[in-house]
Design a protein around this motif. Structure first.
Motif, PDB file in Angstrom:
ATOM      1  N   GLY A 121       0.809  -1.213   0.000  1.00  0.00           N
ATOM      2  CA  GLY A 121       0.000   0.000   0.000  1.00  0.00           C
ATOM      3  C   GLY A 121       0.833   1.250   0.000  1.00  0.00           C
ATOM      4  O   GLY A 121       0.304   2.364   0.051  1.00  0.00           O
ATOM      5  N   LEU A 122       2.159   1.101  -0.049  1.00  0.00           N
ATOM      6  CA  LEU A 122       3.062   2.258  -0.072  1.00  0.00           C
ATOM      7  C   LEU A 122       3.211   2.741  -1.509  1.00  0.00           C
ATOM      8  O   LEU A 122       3.496   1.958  -2.407  1.00  0.00           O
ATOM      9  N   ASP A 123       3.037   4.044  -1.706  1.00  0.00           N
ATOM     10  CA  ASP A 123       3.054   4.577  -3.063  1.00  0.00           C
ATOM     11  C   ASP A 123       4.455   4.594  -3.658  1.00  0.00           C
ATOM     12  O   ASP A 123       4.627   4.534  -4.867  1.00  0.00           O
ATOM     13  N   ALA A 124       5.498   4.725  -2.824  1.00  0.00           N
ATOM     14  CA  ALA A 124       6.879   4.782  -3.296  1.00  0.00           C
ATOM     15  C   ALA A 124       7.096   5.870  -4.337  1.00  0.00           C
ATOM     16  O   ALA A 124       7.579   5.606  -5.435  1.00  0.00           O
ATOM     17  N   PRO A 125       6.722   7.128  -4.036  1.00  0.00           N
ATOM     18  CA  PRO A 125       6.953   8.201  -4.994  1.00  0.00           C
ATOM     19  C   PRO A 125       8.447   8.350  -5.279  1.00  0.00           C
ATOM     20  O   PRO A 125       9.272   8.235  -4.381  1.00  0.00           O
ATOM     21  N   GLY A 126       8.778   8.586  -6.505  1.00  0.00           N
ATOM     22  CA  GLY A 126      10.180   8.683  -6.905  1.00  0.00           C
ATOM     23  C   GLY A 126      10.647   7.439  -7.622  1.00  0.00           C
ATOM     24  O   GLY A 126      11.616   7.486  -8.379  1.00  0.00           O
ATOM     25  N   ALA A 127       9.950   6.311  -7.400  1.00  0.00           N
ATOM     26  CA  ALA A 127      10.336   5.077  -8.082  1.00  0.00           C
ATOM     27  C   ALA A 127      10.135   5.201  -9.588  1.00  0.00           C
ATOM     28  O   ALA A 127      10.770   4.478 -10.366  1.00  0.00           O
ATOM     29  N   ASP A 128       9.251   6.126 -10.001  1.00  0.00           N
ATOM     30  CA  ASP A 128       9.023   6.334 -11.432  1.00  0.00           C
ATOM     31  C   ASP A 128      10.316   6.703 -12.159  1.00  0.00           C
ATOM     32  O   ASP A 128      10.483   6.398 -13.347  1.00  0.00           O
ATOM     33  N   LEU A 129      11.210   7.358 -11.461  1.00  0.00           N
ATOM     34  CA  LEU A 129      12.472   7.780 -12.084  1.00  0.00           C
ATOM     35  C   LEU A 129      13.346   6.584 -12.458  1.00  0.00           C
ATOM     36  O   LEU A 129      14.236   6.707 -13.306  1.00  0.00           O
ATOM     37  N   LEU A 130      13.101   5.433 -11.823  1.00  0.00           N
ATOM     38  CA  LEU A 130      13.936   4.249 -12.056  1.00  0.00           C
ATOM     39  C   LEU A 130      13.298   3.268 -13.038  1.00  0.00           C
ATOM     40  O   LEU A 130      13.843   2.204 -13.287  1.00  0.00           O
ATOM     41  N   ALA A 131      12.155   3.622 -13.593  1.00  0.00           N
ATOM     42  CA  ALA A 131      11.479   2.750 -14.547  1.00  0.00           C
ATOM     43  C   ALA A 131      12.322   2.573 -15.806  1.00  0.00           C
ATOM     44  O   ALA A 131      13.198   3.385 -16.110  1.00  0.00           O
ATOM     45  N   SER A 132      12.025   1.514 -16.553  1.00  0.00           N
ATOM     46  CA  SER A 132      12.787   1.281 -17.790  1.00  0.00           C
ATOM     47  C   SER A 132      12.482   2.345 -18.841  1.00  0.00           C
ATOM     48  O   SER A 132      13.296   2.603 -19.714  1.00  0.00           O
ATOM     49  N   ASP A 133      11.292   2.950 -18.771  1.00  0.00           N
ATOM     50  CA  ASP A 133      10.936   4.052 -19.662  1.00  0.00           C
ATOM     51  C   ASP A 133      10.369   5.188 -18.816  1.00  0.00           C
ATOM     52  O   ASP A 133       9.154   5.428 -18.799  1.00  0.00           O
ATOM     53  N   PRO A 134      11.220   5.900 -18.085  1.00  0.00           N
ATOM     54  CA  PRO A 134      10.720   6.892 -17.131  1.00  0.00           C
ATOM     55  C   PRO A 134       9.959   8.027 -17.781  1.00  0.00           C
ATOM     56  O   PRO A 134       9.046   8.586 -17.165  1.00  0.00           O
ATOM     57  N   TYR A 135      10.276   8.381 -19.025  1.00  0.00           N
ATOM     58  CA  TYR A 135       9.559   9.487 -19.673  1.00  0.00           C
ATOM     59  C   TYR A 135       8.069   9.153 -19.805  1.00  0.00           C
ATOM     60  O   TYR A 135       7.201   9.955 -19.473  1.00  0.00           O
ATOM     61  N   SER A 136       7.768   7.962 -20.296  1.00  0.00           N
ATOM     62  CA  SER A 136       6.368   7.571 -20.468  1.00  0.00           C
ATOM     63  C   SER A 136       5.631   7.507 -19.139  1.00  0.00           C
ATOM     64  O   SER A 136       4.468   7.921 -19.036  1.00  0.00           O
ATOM     65  N   VAL A 137       6.308   6.988 -18.105  1.00  0.00           N
ATOM     66  CA  VAL A 137       5.675   6.881 -16.791  1.00  0.00           C
ATOM     67  C   VAL A 137       5.416   8.263 -16.204  1.00  0.00           C
ATOM     68  O   VAL A 137       4.332   8.568 -15.706  1.00  0.00           O
ATOM     69  N   LEU A 138       6.412   9.126 -16.292  1.00  0.00           N
ATOM     70  CA  LEU A 138       6.285  10.463 -15.699  1.00  0.00           C
ATOM     71  C   LEU A 138       5.212  11.291 -16.401  1.00  0.00           C
ATOM     72  O   LEU A 138       4.491  12.059 -15.762  1.00  0.00           O
ATOM     73  N   THR A 139       5.117  11.190 -17.727  1.00  0.00           N
ATOM     74  CA  THR A 139       4.201  12.062 -18.472  1.00  0.00           C
ATOM     75  C   THR A 139       2.813  11.441 -18.677  1.00  0.00           C
ATOM     76  O   THR A 139       1.962  12.066 -19.309  1.00  0.00           O
ATOM     77  N   ASP A 140       2.584  10.267 -18.108  1.00  0.00           N
ATOM     78  CA  ASP A 140       1.255   9.646 -18.219  1.00  0.00           C
ATOM     79  C   ASP A 140       0.214  10.550 -17.541  1.00  0.00           C
ATOM     80  O   ASP A 140       0.318  10.852 -16.355  1.00  0.00           O
ATOM     81  N   GLY A 141      -0.771  10.990 -18.269  1.00  0.00           N
ATOM     82  CA  GLY A 141      -1.831  11.832 -17.712  1.00  0.00           C
ATOM     83  C   GLY A 141      -1.502  13.300 -17.617  1.00  0.00           C
ATOM     84  O   GLY A 141      -2.310  14.091 -17.106  1.00  0.00           O
ATOM     85  N   VAL A 142      -0.328  13.700 -18.103  1.00  0.00           N
ATOM     86  CA  VAL A 142       0.055  15.113 -18.020  1.00  0.00           C
ATOM     87  C   VAL A 142      -0.829  15.952 -18.940  1.00  0.00           C
ATOM     88  O   VAL A 142      -1.036  15.625 -20.110  1.00  0.00           O
ATOM     89  N   THR A 143      -1.373  17.033 -18.391  1.00  0.00           N
ATOM     90  CA  THR A 143      -2.215  17.946 -19.174  1.00  0.00           C
ATOM     91  C   THR A 143      -1.479  19.215 -19.546  1.00  0.00           C
ATOM     92  O   THR A 143      -1.928  19.961 -20.419  1.00  0.00           O
ATOM     93  N   LYS A 144      -0.357  19.491 -18.882  1.00  0.00           N
ATOM     94  CA  LYS A 144       0.420  20.686 -19.198  1.00  0.00           C
ATOM     95  C   LYS A 144       1.821  20.518 -18.639  1.00  0.00           C
ATOM     96  O   LYS A 144       1.999  19.991 -17.542  1.00  0.00           O
TER      97      LYS A 144
END
Length: 243
Positions: A121-144
């Motif tokens: 249940g821990l969100d682990a914010p910041g783990a997105d930076l370590l993804a294999s494709d961090p750009y796609s993960v970070l910008t998912d749902g970005v409106t601006k």
């Protein structure tokens, strides 16, 4: 350096210069087979009386994309390590001499991280930076997305970018130069009263010299195994024995 693909929707939402800076950083990150860094994290909560309290923690991350990772975290309520050996995620409560283990559905860092999130249940914010494709993960749902300007983070000249989604706003500070890296990451939960923030400062980046032996864990004699692990109200990993 080849930059991440820029989808049609992202072209509308993200300023071209912001895309260029974020894509260069994420391409640099994903190209690193090994990395390590130290971090300081601040997690805000809003009490029932409406008071904002900020909890701080520090730790380190060491990662080999083909072998596993080791994360340490020490805060006011937790002194823990999270170790992934390519098969099993081990969660170790050093102060309470306890541990728990979660089987990963696969050998990748993303699979282990997602299973960790689901099981604890821990969100682990910041783990997105370590993804294999961090750009796609970070910008998912970005409106601006836009460039705010330049800043100094830990004395390092950086780009300051800001992004919006329907749920959170987030900002990132990226070092300038040929090998850009994230230095600061702030997430604002904007629709919760008080708009609490999670902030992460990263320092002491290293891209080699990772000792993979640290990705294995064998519980020492006397360490108690727990069946259940949860996140507590402060967002810390709770390895409570219930006693």
């Amino acid at each position: 350096m080849a930059l991440a693909p820029w989808s049609a929707s992202a072209q509308v939402a993200i300023d071209p210069e912001a895309h260029k800076i974020l894509a260069a950083m994420t391409e640099n990150l994903k190209a690193l087979p090994t990395l390590s860094a130290d971090y300081d994290a601040d997690q805000e909560i809003i009490t029932h009386e409406g008071q904002k309290i900020q909890y701080s923690a520090s730790g380190s991350i060491a990662l080999d994309r083909s072998k596993g990772f080791r994360l340490t975290r020490k805060g006011p309520f937790a002194d823990v390590e999270v170790i992934f050996d390519g098969k099993t995620v081990s969660l170790v409560g050093k102060a309470k001499n306890v541990y728990a283990q979660i089987a990963s559905p696969g050998p990748s860092i993303e699979e282990a991280t997602e299973e960790f999130r689901t099981s604890t249940g821990l969100d682990a914010p910041g783990a997105d930076l370590l993804a294999s494709d961090p750009y796609s993960v970070l910008t998912d749902g970005v409106t601006k997305g836009a460039v705010v300007g330049s800043a100094l983070v830990g004395g390092v000249e950086s780009h300051h970018l800001a992004f919006r989604t329907n749920v959170v706003d987030w900002q990132i500070w990226i070092s300038k130069g040929d090998k850009p890296l994230p230095l600061k990451y702030v997430i604002t939960t904007k629709w919760v009263t008080g708009a609490p923030e999670y902030s992460l400062r990263l320092s002491n980046w290293k891209t080699n010299g990772i000792d993979v032996a640290q990705f294995s864990f064998s519980p020492p004699a006397g360490m108690k195994k727990l069946d259940q692990v949860n996140a507590d109200i402060t967002g810390e990993l709770s390895l409570d024995t219930g006693k």
